[in-house]
Scaffold this active site. Structure first.
Site, short mmCIF file in Angstrom:
data_model
loop_
_atom_site.label_atom_id
_atom_site.label_comp_id
_atom_site.label_asym_id
_atom_site.label_seq_id
_atom_site.Cartn_x
_atom_site.Cartn_y
_atom_site.Cartn_z
N CYS A 94 15.92 -142.17 51.04
CA CYS A 94 17.35 -141.91 50.79
C CYS A 94 17.72 -142.25 49.35
CB CYS A 94 18.13 -142.74 51.81
SG CYS A 94 19.84 -143.07 51.38
N CYS A 139 20.55 -144.81 48.90
CA CYS A 139 20.07 -146.14 49.31
C CYS A 139 19.44 -146.86 48.13
CB CYS A 139 19.05 -146.03 50.44
SG CYS A 139 19.72 -145.34 51.96
#
Length: 98
Positions: free
Chosen positions: A23, A26
């Site tokens: 991600c 993230c």
């Protein structure tokens, strides 16, 4: 999962970052959380949970998007935010729940 439950049920505030290694947003949370951790010191723990490796925990807390931050106080959710919130918002949430 037992250890996770022990940590979030402690009297210390625990900020959990539900993330995934694939991600992009993230990856942006990492440096922000390091700054948050150094600013709040002993007031709160910061814990990262990989949703792919911890599906049971992710399902229990209804994680549908990553990153999702959840602030726990003695096992209760006191703040929750999906996406990448600004550092000041995270710190404010921690201070409001001390």
């Amino acid at each position: 999962m037992g250890n996770f439950e022990e940590i979030i049920n402690s009297s210390t505030l625990t900020l959990v970052d539900f993330f995934a290694p694939w991600c992009g947003p993230c990856k942006m949370m990492g440096p922000i959380l390091e700054q948050v951790s150094s600013e709040v010191g002993e007031d709160a723990k910061v814990l990262k949970i990989d949703v792919d490796k911890n599906r049971e925990v992710s399902l229990k807390y209804g994680i549908r998007s990553v990153p999702t931050l959840i602030l726990f106080k003695e096992g209760d959710i006191v703040w929750r935010q999906a996406g990448v919130p600004p550092k000041h918002l995270i710190i404010e949430s921690i201070k409001n729940n001390l």
